[in-house]
Design a protein around this motif. Structure first.
Motif, PDB file in Angstrom:
ATOM      1  N   ARG A   1      37.784  31.782  49.062  1.00 50.61           N
ATOM      2  CA  ARG A   1      37.357  31.101  49.956  1.00 50.61           C
ATOM      3  C   ARG A   1      35.802  30.930  50.148  1.00 50.61           C
ATOM      4  O   ARG A   1      35.278  30.565  51.004  1.00 50.61           O
ATOM      5  CB  ARG A   1      37.926  31.547  51.384  1.00 50.61           C
ATOM      6  N   THR A   2      35.113  31.534  49.160  1.00 54.75           N
ATOM      7  CA  THR A   2      33.692  31.703  49.183  1.00 54.75           C
ATOM      8  C   THR A   2      33.168  30.723  48.139  1.00 54.75           C
ATOM      9  O   THR A   2      33.614  30.131  47.108  1.00 54.75           O
ATOM     10  CB  THR A   2      33.213  33.166  48.633  1.00 54.75           C
ATOM     11  N   PRO A   3      31.932  30.168  48.440  1.00 52.44           N
ATOM     12  CA  PRO A   3      31.395  29.291  47.180  1.00 52.44           C
ATOM     13  C   PRO A   3      31.143  29.704  45.886  1.00 52.44           C
ATOM     14  O   PRO A   3      30.946  30.982  45.543  1.00 52.44           O
ATOM     15  CB  PRO A   3      29.855  29.074  47.881  1.00 52.44           C
ATOM     16  N   ILE A   4      31.362  29.011  45.020  1.00 54.46           N
ATOM     17  CA  ILE A   4      31.084  29.388  43.611  1.00 54.46           C
ATOM     18  C   ILE A   4      29.946  28.575  43.103  1.00 54.46           C
ATOM     19  O   ILE A   4      29.940  27.709  43.097  1.00 54.46           O
ATOM     20  CB  ILE A   4      32.488  28.654  42.488  1.00 54.46           C
ATOM     21  N   LEU A   5      28.905  29.500  42.576  1.00 52.98           N
ATOM     22  CA  LEU A   5      27.812  28.995  42.115  1.00 52.98           C
ATOM     23  C   LEU A   5      27.758  29.000  40.485  1.00 52.98           C
ATOM     24  O   LEU A   5      28.142  30.149  40.002  1.00 52.98           O
ATOM     25  CB  LEU A   5      26.638  29.904  42.518  1.00 52.98           C
ATOM     26  N   ARG A   6      27.120  28.005  40.042  1.00 60.85           N
ATOM     27  CA  ARG A   6      26.878  27.986  38.509  1.00 60.85           C
ATOM     28  C   ARG A   6      25.364  27.674  38.220  1.00 60.85           C
ATOM     29  O   ARG A   6      24.795  26.986  38.839  1.00 60.85           O
ATOM     30  CB  ARG A   6      27.804  26.954  37.897  1.00 60.85           C
ATOM     31  N   PHE A   7      25.095  28.513  37.010  1.00 60.67           N
ATOM     32  CA  PHE A   7      23.609  28.502  36.740  1.00 60.67           C
ATOM     33  C   PHE A   7      23.664  28.493  35.227  1.00 60.67           C
ATOM     34  O   PHE A   7      23.559  29.561  34.583  1.00 60.67           O
ATOM     35  CB  PHE A   7      22.488  29.627  37.190  1.00 60.67           C
ATOM     36  N   PRO A   8      24.072  27.070  34.598  1.00 58.93           N
ATOM     37  CA  PRO A   8      24.205  27.290  33.036  1.00 58.93           C
ATOM     38  C   PRO A   8      23.011  27.790  32.398  1.00 58.93           C
ATOM     39  O   PRO A   8      23.058  28.233  31.349  1.00 58.93           O
ATOM     40  CB  PRO A   8      24.660  25.845  32.723  1.00 58.93           C
ATOM     41  N   ASP A   9      21.775  27.630  32.861  1.00 62.35           N
ATOM     42  CA  ASP A   9      20.602  27.972  32.274  1.00 62.35           C
ATOM     43  C   ASP A   9      20.121  29.255  32.704  1.00 62.35           C
ATOM     44  O   ASP A   9      19.101  29.779  32.077  1.00 62.35           O
ATOM     45  CB  ASP A   9      19.387  27.115  32.703  1.00 62.35           C
ATOM     46  N   ALA A  10      20.851  30.313  33.620  1.00 61.67           N
ATOM     47  CA  ALA A  10      20.739  31.485  33.896  1.00 61.67           C
ATOM     48  C   ALA A  10      21.807  32.151  34.128  1.00 61.67           C
ATOM     49  O   ALA A  10      22.272  32.458  35.235  1.00 61.67           O
ATOM     50  CB  ALA A  10      19.672  31.455  35.357  1.00 61.67           C
ATOM     51  N   PRO A  11      22.514  32.656  33.141  1.00 61.40           N
ATOM     52  CA  PRO A  11      23.781  33.200  33.245  1.00 61.40           C
ATOM     53  C   PRO A  11      23.956  34.566  33.914  1.00 61.40           C
ATOM     54  O   PRO A  11      24.868  34.875  34.533  1.00 61.40           O
ATOM     55  CB  PRO A  11      24.390  33.350  31.791  1.00 61.40           C
ATOM     56  N   GLU A  12      22.703  35.244  33.647  1.00 61.36           N
ATOM     57  CA  GLU A  12      22.673  36.707  34.399  1.00 61.36           C
ATOM     58  C   GLU A  12      22.477  36.602  35.969  1.00 61.36           C
ATOM     59  O   GLU A  12      22.965  37.236  36.607  1.00 61.36           O
ATOM     60  CB  GLU A  12      21.365  37.320  33.750  1.00 61.36           C
ATOM     61  N   LEU A  13      21.733  35.189  36.417  1.00 61.16           N
ATOM     62  CA  LEU A  13      21.749  35.169  37.801  1.00 61.16           C
ATOM     63  C   LEU A  13      23.101  34.818  38.381  1.00 61.16           C
ATOM     64  O   LEU A  13      23.356  35.374  39.358  1.00 61.16           O
ATOM     65  CB  LEU A  13      20.819  34.050  37.876  1.00 61.16           C
ATOM     66  N   GLU A  14      23.841  34.011  37.737  1.00 56.95           N
ATOM     67  CA  GLU A  14      25.052  33.445  38.067  1.00 56.95           C
ATOM     68  C   GLU A  14      26.110  34.773  37.989  1.00 56.95           C
ATOM     69  O   GLU A  14      26.726  34.846  38.806  1.00 56.95           O
ATOM     70  CB  GLU A  14      25.924  32.467  36.898  1.00 56.95           C
ATOM     71  N   ARG A  15      25.855  35.645  37.075  1.00 56.72           N
ATOM     72  CA  ARG A  15      26.662  36.908  37.193  1.00 56.72           C
ATOM     73  C   ARG A  15      26.387  37.726  38.267  1.00 56.72           C
ATOM     74  O   ARG A  15      27.367  38.388  39.020  1.00 56.72           O
ATOM     75  CB  ARG A  15      26.576  37.370  35.669  1.00 56.72           C
TER      76      ARG A  15
END
Length: 749
Positions: A209-223
């Motif tokens: 139920r929480t947002p999914i964020l994707r940062f393809p150019d910053a995988p560590e930030l996404e993780r």
């Protein structure tokens, strides 16, 4: 230790093992470990013996279940002897290190129960103990009352080649009335995997139920986002008695600390759990004081510093109460539940009355400090009372003296007054609105005149009777985030904070190492705090210093990933080593999440008006980013960003208005619409090449081309979002580093 219902049941729970004459501890035999869905598994080997350990929290009964499965490749002399030992606590953590001394212990069949006032715990095992120990002395069971430092039990496990031997331990409790329910205990012992799996299932449902964020150019930030989100979930607590919230952290802040909660709830709102936020706010407001309670350091209108089952509550901080007007405003904006606001009007009015009583009439500034001295004056007449905190001040850095008018407290007071003025004026002609507006303006004006520190290009940390307090602390950055200063001075503050006396490669110190009182081990006078690093990221991005802001965010992301989501509370000021620190603190992970949504993505939700502002400040090299499932009131939105385009998909009861730097537009429910993020019509955009010259075009060029950076200039040039004071009538620069000459003039370089 073991925690349940916001109560610390035990200290560290250790297991010692012995096979024949060979004794060993589990940590020394570890060969592998993993954490999956809230269950921690480890594998151990000692000679021919292999052990698989499972440790997991369970919700019913509330506690921790621990299982050992053993195998052996050859005959072992005698049984495997397992001894577990722990110190009882049975108390919410009021102040770290404090535990009761006197307990009541008794055996009931296969169960050992401990009680301390209204708190209790139960210990059970699937293999009955051969011996029990209290205070390291053998105990035959029955009843015991008195001092109790340690409890231990010894168990025999028969191991043989070709077969698996298993033992399960269960420690559960919290409120005494909750322990010993056989309808919950027996199923948990019979199938510990199923009991543990319920927590994992509940977590998975929440995560969906929480947002999914994707940062393809910053995988560590996404993780890091994913890990921080899961860590925040671990802090959820609803221990009963009408209490709901998030505990501050582990291992020693297992109660609901209302200051820490205030830093966590904005992130919970962004994650879409508005119901939990509403229940949490109601829990805190239930304990708002209506009269003086001197022994607890409380005054009318004040909100508690801490609440825990019992109920136990403490007051006496300068800042805790001031966070909550802003939280009310945030809650309404995210949820759209305007009908809730009137029920909290009384809470808000009492908060502002409490604050007015602490305002200096000469300056309009809020006065912090003195709470503990007031408590001390009361307790001196009560011989049996000793208050365990001796701090002179109780701001967020409560182990140091920041009296009388700390800068971040003035920011909070200004925000509280502004919220009060807005909410009381809705639909009525309330004279208090004008008064509170004038008071808010006066606070900001006084800070603007008295706090700038020209020699440092920074802000004084506080004002006392002798004048300005000349200490470089990260707290000054809160005024930058609030937008109190023009672009030039805001950037000066950000750049001063970024120097290596305050900023380290692992985060931001609480005090500059150049100050005489700096100590790298001092809790609030030199250690590095993750929340201070989040403040620095927030302020830098707010001031248009994108590279600096991203560097701070990446620092936090790296720590979160390296620590498996359990962002430490603080680190030494001279090296990246956790020191005197919680391994997980809510206001280490939550502000990071909030900055990602509010500053990096540039989002602002206005659910009552069904509006969403999107002004991202992504690095110039990024090519895409996305959010799926962001909740706005009763609907949700998906955002897909590229440098020249924003795609929005909306599902909600009515159309959603999207506001971008290029204007606004409507997205009907159940549809997707694209918004142009390229240059506005009629503008010419240009890029400065590394060796001079420029390329020209009617719109911003494709993302594939190389892009010049702002730091190529000796002086910064403001973005469209922050035009003063560097913008000229003929030159602007956007958030992605592209320059536009307005009215088709030639760029002046």
């Amino acid at each position: 230790g073991v925690y349940a219902q916001s109560v610390r049941l035990t200290g560290p729970w250790r297991l010692s093992l012995r096979a024949g004459e060979s004794a060993f501890e589990l940590p020394a035999t570890l060969i592998a470990s993993e954490s999956v869905n809230g269950i921690w598994r480890s594998r151990h080997r000692h000679g021919p013996i292999e052990i698989e350990q499972t440790v997991a929290p369970i919700a019913d009964p509330p506690g921790v279940i621990r299982t050992l499965r053993t195998t052996t490749s050859e005959v072992v002399p005698g049984p495997l002897m397992i001894e577990n030992h722990w110190s009882p606590y049975l108390l919410p953590v009021l102040i770290e290190g404090i535990r009761p001394l006197l307990f009541h212990a008794e055996t009931r069949g296969e169960e050992l129960r401990l009680r301390q006032r209204e708190f209790g715990l139960s210990f059970r095992s699937t293999v009955l103990p051969t011996r029990l120990y209290l205070n390291r002395g053998s105990w035959i069971g029955g009843r015991y009352e008195g001092r109790l430092e340690e409890v231990a039990s010894e168990h025999e496990l028969l191991v043989a080649p070709g077969r698996t031997a298993e033992i399960t331990f269960l420690i559960h409790g919290g409120l005494e009335r909750e322990i010993g329910r056989r309808d919950a205990v027996e199923p948990a012992l019979a199938d510990p995997e199923m009991a543990a799996g319920r927590v994992g299932t509940a977590d998975a449902t929440w995560m969906e139920r929480t947002p999914i964020l994707r940062f393809p150019d910053a995988p560590e930030l996404e993780r890091a986002y994913s890990l921080a989100r899961a860590s925040l979930r671990r802090l959820y607590a609803a221990p009963g008695e009408g209490l709901t919230g998030l505990v501050a952290g582990y291992p020693w802040y297992s109660a609901i600390w209302c200051r820490d909660l205030a830093w966590m709830l904005p992130a919970v709102l962004w994650l879409g759990d508005v119901d939990w936020v509403e229940r949490s706010l109601s829990s805190v407001f239930h304990y708002q004081l209506h009269a003086d309670v001197p022994i607890l350091g409380g005054r009318p209108g004040e909100l508690p510093m801490q609440i825990a089952p019992g109920p136990i509550f403490l007051y006496g901080t300068s800042d805790t109460t001031l966070y909550y007007p802003g939280l009310i405003d945030r809650f309404i904006r995210h949820s759209g539940r305007t009908a809730t606001a009137p029920s909290w009007n009384g809470v808000l009015e009492r908060i502002l009355s409490w604050g007015e009583a602490r305002t200096d009439p000469k300056t309009g500034l809020f006065r912090n400090g003195g709470e503990v001295h007031s408590v001390g004056a009361v307790k001196d007449s009560l011989a049996r009372v000793h208050y365990g905190i001796d701090a002179a001040d109780t701001t967020i850095w409560d182990s140091t003296d920041r009296r009388d008018h700390a800068i971040d407290i003035q920011v909070l007071w200004n925000e509280a007054l502004g919220v009060g003025a807005r909410w009381t004026s809705r639909g009525t002609d309330d004279p208090r609105s004008a008064r509170w507006t004038a008071m808010a303006d006066r606070v900001r004006d006084t800070v603007g005149r008295r706090y700038p520190w020209p020699e440092e290009g920074y802000l004084f940390d506080s004002m006392d009777a002798e004048g300005p307090v000349r200490k470089v602390r990260p707290n000054a950055l809160r005024a930058v985030s609030a937008g109190w200063f023009d672009t030039a001075f805001a950037r000066s503050i950000v750049h001063r904070a970024a120097r290596d006396d305050l900023t380290t490669p692992w985060g931001v110190r609480t005090l500059s190492r150049l100050h005489a009182t700096y100590d790298p081990q001092a809790y609030h006078d030199g250690q590095v705090w993750t929340i201070a690093t989040a403040w620095a990221a927030d302020a830098a991005l707010a001031a248009g210093e994108q590279d600096i802001g991203m560097a701070y965010l990446e620092t936090i992301a790296r720590r979160i990933v390296e620590e498996g989501g359990y962002a430490n509370e603080c680190y030494r000021g001279d090296r990246p080593e956790p020191f005197n620190s919680c391994f997980l603190l809510g206001f280490s992970v939550a502000p990071f999440l909030t900055v990602v949504f509010e500053r990096l993505w540039g989002l602002r939700i206005d659910a009552p008006r069904v509006r969403l502002t999107v002004r991202p400040v992504f690095p110039v090299t990024w090519t895409s980013a996305s959010i799926a499932g962001l909740r706005i009131g009763e609907g949700s939105v998906d955002l897909d960003w590229s440098p020249s385009r924003l795609s929005v998909r909306w599902s909600g009861p009515s159309a959603l208005t999207i506001v971008t730097p290029n204007g606004e537009g409507s997205v009907p429910s159940g549809t997707r619409r694209a918004f142009d993020l390229a240059a506005r019509a009629g503008s010419k955009w240009a890029r400065v090449r590394p060796r001079g010259g420029m390329s020209k075009g009617d719109s911003e060029p494709p993302r594939g081309s190389s892009v010049g950076k702002l730091r190529a200039f000796q002086h910064p040039v403001a973005s469209d979002r922050a035009p003063a004071p560097y913008t000229t009538p003929s030159l602007e620069i956007n958030s992605r580093g592209w320059i536009r000459a307005s009215r088709r003039r030639t760029c002046p370089f």
